[in-house]
Design a protein around this motif. Structure first.
Motif, PDB file in Angstrom:
ATOM      1  N   LEU A  15       0.791  -1.097   0.068  1.00 46.25           N
ATOM      2  CA  LEU A  15       0.002   0.119   0.110  1.00 46.25           C
ATOM      3  C   LEU A  15       0.883   1.038  -0.199  1.00 46.25           C
ATOM      4  N   GLN A  16       0.993   2.203  -1.415  1.00 45.28           N
ATOM      5  CA  GLN A  16       2.096   2.943  -1.564  1.00 45.28           C
ATOM      6  C   GLN A  16       1.051   4.712  -0.696  1.00 45.28           C
ATOM      7  N   MET A  17       1.030   5.230   0.465  1.00 40.50           N
ATOM      8  CA  MET A  17       0.460   5.712   1.217  1.00 40.50           C
ATOM      9  C   MET A  17       1.381   7.557   0.823  1.00 40.50           C
ATOM     10  N   ASN A  18       0.266   8.377  -0.370  1.00 37.77           N
ATOM     11  CA  ASN A  18       0.904   9.763  -0.757  1.00 37.77           C
ATOM     12  C   ASN A  18       0.029  10.183  -0.111  1.00 37.77           C
ATOM     13  N   SER A  19       1.041  12.209  -0.121  1.00 35.97           N
ATOM     14  CA  SER A  19      -0.263  12.902   0.649  1.00 35.97           C
ATOM     15  C   SER A  19      -1.024  12.453   1.792  1.00 35.97           C
ATOM     16  N   LEU A  20      -0.126  12.374   3.197  1.00 35.28           N
ATOM     17  CA  LEU A  20      -0.350  11.949   3.948  1.00 35.28           C
ATOM     18  C   LEU A  20      -1.195  13.279   4.850  1.00 35.28           C
ATOM     19  N   LYS A  21      -2.172  12.402   5.501  1.00 36.60           N
ATOM     20  CA  LYS A  21      -2.628  13.823   6.766  1.00 36.60           C
ATOM     21  C   LYS A  21      -2.966  13.246   7.279  1.00 36.60           C
ATOM     22  N   PRO A  22      -3.138  14.012   8.666  1.00 39.77           N
ATOM     23  CA  PRO A  22      -3.066  13.808  10.054  1.00 39.77           C
ATOM     24  C   PRO A  22      -4.045  12.892  10.757  1.00 39.77           C
TER      25      PRO A  22
END
Length: 126
Positions: A79-86
């Motif tokens: 699972l590639q997670m980009n532009s992560l947010k709180p």
């Protein structure tokens, strides 16, 4: 058995790649899902990938930011997670089930997944 890894602490806007290692069964026979659970909240669907044709489904909160993939030969799911947010902060789990490829979207839900791995913590700082 499934084992998720790759979590950690990252700043807002950063990226992480989670891995899910499968053992003891033929990965290619199963659809795999990623789910997450934050404290005090219900388990949420992130994404699912079909067993045969590689089709994917993403939850609305991560669509366009996360990408799921699988490598059956290596018995790994990613699972590639980009532009992560709180608000992405949670424990992330991978799970397996047997469902028809054509019904992936409707059955991509914790309810239909019965083989769960240990989770990995993702924390996104603001």
């Amino acid at each position: 058995q499934l084992q998720a890894s790759g979590g950690g602490l990252v700043q807002t806007g950063g990226s992480l790649r989670l891995s899910c290692a499968a053992s003891g069964f033929t990965l290619g026979d199963y659809a795999i899902g990623w789910f997450r659970q934050a404290p005090g909240k219900e388990r949420e669907t992130i994404s699912c990938i079909s067993s045969s044709d590689g089709s994917t489904y993403y939850g609305e909160s991560v669509n366009g930011r996360f990408t799921m993939s699988r490598d059956n030969a290596k018995k790994m799911v990613y699972l590639q997670m980009n532009s992560l947010k709180p608000e992405d902060t949670a424990v992330y789990y991978c799970a397996a089930t047997v469902i028809p490829d054509w019904n992936l979207r409707r059955l991509c839900s914790p309810t239909f997944f019965g083989s769960w791995g240990q989770g990995t913590q993702v924390t996104v700082s603001s």
